[in-house]
Every structure is written in C-alpha cells, then in structure tokens.
Design an enzyme around this catalytic site. Structure first.
Site, PDB file in Angstrom:
ATOM      1  N   SER A  20       0.839  -1.206   0.000  1.00 35.79           N
ATOM      2  CA  SER A  20       0.000   0.000   0.000  1.00 35.79           C
ATOM      3  C   SER A  20       0.867   1.246   0.000  1.00 35.79           C
ATOM      4  CB  SER A  20      -0.895   0.021   1.246  1.00 35.79           C
ATOM      5  OG  SER A  20      -1.441   1.312   1.416  1.00 35.79           O
ATOM      6  N   HIS A  45      -1.349  -1.884  -3.815  1.00 31.31           N
ATOM      7  CA  HIS A  45      -2.622  -1.529  -3.186  1.00 31.31           C
ATOM      8  C   HIS A  45      -2.806  -0.013  -3.194  1.00 31.31           C
ATOM      9  CE1 HIS A  45      -5.883  -2.438  -0.239  1.00 31.31           C
ATOM     10  NE2 HIS A  45      -5.542  -1.287   0.327  1.00 31.31           N
ATOM     11  N   ASP A  47      -5.309   3.058  -2.024  1.00 31.54           N
ATOM     12  CA  ASP A  47      -6.399   3.441  -1.121  1.00 31.54           C
ATOM     13  C   ASP A  47      -7.077   4.703  -1.629  1.00 31.54           C
ATOM     14  OD1 ASP A  47      -6.264   1.481   1.013  1.00 31.54           O
ATOM     15  OD2 ASP A  47      -4.277   2.301   1.413  1.00 31.54           O
ATOM     16  N   MET A  49      -9.915   7.383  -0.955  1.00 35.31           N
ATOM     17  CA  MET A  49     -10.740   7.908   0.152  1.00 35.31           C
ATOM     18  C   MET A  49     -11.446   9.186  -0.299  1.00 35.31           C
ATOM     19  SD  MET A  49      -8.159   7.341   3.329  1.00 35.31           S
ATOM     20  CE  MET A  49      -7.138   5.859   3.453  1.00 35.31           C
ATOM     21  N   HIS A  78      -8.703  -0.226  -3.469  1.00 31.02           N
ATOM     22  CA  HIS A  78      -9.562  -0.302  -2.290  1.00 31.02           C
ATOM     23  C   HIS A  78     -10.364   0.992  -2.187  1.00 31.02           C
ATOM     24  CE1 HIS A  78      -9.574  -0.518   2.452  1.00 31.02           C
ATOM     25  NE2 HIS A  78     -10.778  -0.587   1.937  1.00 31.02           N
ATOM     26  N   MET A  80     -12.751   3.440  -0.565  1.00 33.71           N
ATOM     27  CA  MET A  80     -13.390   3.863   0.690  1.00 33.71           C
ATOM     28  C   MET A  80     -14.192   5.117   0.370  1.00 33.71           C
ATOM     29  SD  MET A  80     -10.109   3.075   3.090  1.00 33.71           S
ATOM     30  CE  MET A  80      -9.047   2.962   1.658  1.00 33.71           C
ATOM     31  N   MET A 149     -11.085  -5.413   7.348  1.00 33.73           N
ATOM     32  CA  MET A 149     -10.294  -4.278   7.854  1.00 33.73           C
ATOM     33  C   MET A 149      -9.835  -4.606   9.275  1.00 33.73           C
ATOM     34  SD  MET A 149      -9.940  -2.050   5.502  1.00 33.73           S
ATOM     35  CE  MET A 149      -8.960  -0.954   6.539  1.00 33.73           C
ATOM     36  N   ASP A 187      -6.135  -5.738   6.038  1.00 35.26           N
ATOM     37  CA  ASP A 187      -5.575  -4.415   5.743  1.00 35.26           C
ATOM     38  C   ASP A 187      -5.512  -3.610   7.040  1.00 35.26           C
ATOM     39  OD1 ASP A 187      -4.842  -2.024   4.590  1.00 35.26           O
ATOM     40  OD2 ASP A 187      -6.634  -1.827   3.325  1.00 35.26           O
TER      41      ASP A 187
HETATM   42  C1  DX5 Z   1      -6.297   2.236   5.704  1.00 35.59           C
HETATM   43  C2  DX5 Z   1      -5.856   1.695   4.378  1.00 35.59           C
HETATM   44  C3  DX5 Z   1      -4.679   0.795   4.394  1.00 35.59           C
HETATM   45  C4  DX5 Z   1      -3.398   1.357   4.889  1.00 35.59           C
HETATM   46  C5  DX5 Z   1      -2.777   0.291   5.721  1.00 35.59           C
HETATM   47  O1  DX5 Z   1      -7.566   2.790   5.573  1.00 35.59           O
HETATM   48  O2  DX5 Z   1      -6.911   0.963   3.770  1.00 35.59           O
HETATM   49  O3  DX5 Z   1      -4.464   0.196   3.127  1.00 35.59           O
HETATM   50  O4  DX5 Z   1      -2.505   1.733   3.877  1.00 35.59           O
HETATM   51  O5  DX5 Z   1      -1.710   0.856   6.309  1.00 35.59           O
HETATM   52  P1  DX5 Z   1      -0.760   0.179   7.362  1.00 35.59           P
HETATM   53  O6  DX5 Z   1      -0.203  -1.068   6.727  1.00 35.59           O
HETATM   54  O7  DX5 Z   1       0.234   1.247   7.568  1.00 35.59           O
HETATM   55  O8  DX5 Z   1      -1.574  -0.127   8.592  1.00 35.59           O
HETATM   56 ZN    ZN Z   2      -6.473  -0.300   1.968  1.00 34.12          ZN
END
Ligand code: DX5
Ligand code: ZN
Length: 230
Positions: A20, A45, A47, A49, A78, A80, A149, A187
């Site tokens: 990620s 990965h 993210d 948001m 992913h 969100m 999660m 994750d």
């Molecule tokens: C959080 C993200 C994750 C994040 C995980 O909302 O979906 O993908 O990057 O980060 P770490 O591995 O740092 O916990």
């Molecule tokens: Zn994620």
C-alpha cells in the site's frame, strides 16, 4: 555413503503481499512504484478515500492512470467512498485490476459485484471492524476476495485490532465449508511480528503500508513479509 539431495519443486510461500502506497513518498512516487515492481510484492494496493465515508482524502483518476503506466504488478484498488457504483467503469479505465468496495457503502451489493465482474475486474468486498462476516454468506461464492479491515479505515500506521482473529477464522470456516476459492485479505497494522500467526489463521493476502514504506530497506521488508511463517 550417498548424500541426501533436497530438490525444492514448488514454492512454499502461499500468501500474497499487496504493497500500500498510502504512506509512500509522493514526491518520488515513481521510484516507490519501481521499488515495488522489482520486489517480491504480488500486488500494488491503492487506497481511494472520499473524505465522507472515511475522514481522509487521497487521490483520483489522473494519479491512478499515471501509477498504472509505471506499475508492473496488478492494481489492487480499495475504494473507501460512498456510492462506488457511479465510478466502477472509471476505475477500470484508470487501470484497476482488483476492485474492492465496502459493504457499508452498497445498498445493492450483489448488483455492484456483478457489475465489477462484468467490467473485467476481480470483485472484493471489505468489512469495517464492526461488520460481521456472516453478512456476506449469500454472495461469498461470487467474490474473488473478502477484505477484513484490521484497523478503522482512513489512515496508515494504526494498531492492529486483535478481535480480527476471530473474524478471520470464522470467514475461513465459511469459505472452506462451501468449497469456494474466495481469498481472505486483511488491511491495517500488518507487521513482521503478526504476519505468521495471521497466515496460520487463514489470511491469503496481506496489505502492508507503513511496515514497508517506513522500513530502512523496503525491498528486504517485503521479502521478509513474503517469507514469514512458511
Ligand atoms: C487504511 C488503508 C490501508 C493502509 C494500511 O484505511 O486501507 O491500506 O494503507 O496501512 P498500514 O499497513 O500502515 O496499517
Ligand atoms: Zn487499503
């Protein structure tokens, strides 16, 4: 006396690593992606948001397209965001290979999953820490993956929620009982100390952000995560 000869015929490392970039160095993003290209990571990965479903914002389509032009690993996107249905095709066109939507954002989840598949992407559903895995029972066979999660979504570098172990084991039982090949991804808060136990509990795909990108040697860290517990 003859010496025993050991021949390793198949890879024993069955879990996948999805790197990620949430906490990567965005001023040198191309270098970070090339590092992942040359590493043992299996997926990249991303993210996404929206500042509504989660209290944070990340990046949009032009950035994903540029990442796609450099990335050699499949993009594990992913979402969100609320109302993800509006943008499924746009994420496919930007380069998403695997696409995850949140259970909590979809009123007609079955339809959303069918649409993702028809667009040629691998569909996955993510569950927030409070959402029970049993809610996916009726669509489990249609999913490439379930993302549990293991932190509250929104930020990298948070602490792993221990109650996630029970969810992973319960989901693993549901999948095994039906004979599906649905993968389990987690994750949040994955590190060298917990990855082996989590693989043992049934996790197939590990997202790791902070553990990789804050390491002195990210490539070596990916190697260690990939080979932990095997
Ligand atoms: C959080 C993200 C994750 C994040 C995980 O909302 O979906 O993908 O990057 O980060 P770490 O591995 O740092 O916990
Ligand atoms: Zn994620």
């Amino acid at each position: 006396m003859k010496k025993a000869i050991f021949v390793k015929t198949t890879s024993m490392y069955k879990h996948l690593i999805s790197a990620s970039i949430l906490n990567a160095d965005f001023l040198h993003l191309e270098d970070e992606i090339r590092m992942v290209n040359d590493s043992e990571a299996d997926l990249l990965h991303l993210d996404i948001m929206d500042g509504v479903f989660v209290p944070n914002l990340t990046f949009g389509f032009p950035v994903i397209r540029q990442i796609r032009s450099v990335a050699e690993k499949p993009l594990d996107v992913h979402l969100m965001i609320i109302n993800p249905d509006r943008y499924l095709e746009a994420y496919r066109d930007a380069g998403a290979d695997w696409l995850t939507v949140h259970y909590e954002t979809c009123t007609h989840l079955h339809r959303t999953i069918q649409n993702i598949s028809e667009l040629g992407m691998k569909p996955s559903v993510s569950l927030n820490p409070h959402t029970d895995v049993s809610l996916l029972e009726n669509i489990l066979g249609d999913l490439n993956m379930v993302l549990i999660m293991t932190v509250n979504p929104g930020f990298g570098g948070q602490k792993f929620i221990p109650a996630s172990y029970d969810k992973i084991r319960k989901l693993k039982k549901m999948i095994t009982k039906k004979g599906y090949d649905t993968r389990i991804q987690i994750d949040g808060g994955v590190n060298e100390g917990n990855i082996a136990g989590l693989a043992e509990a049934g996790v197939d795909v590990f997202v790791a952000g902070n553990t990789i990108f804050s390491a002195d040697d990210p490539t070596a860290m990916i190697h260690r995560l990939k080979h932990s517990g095997n």
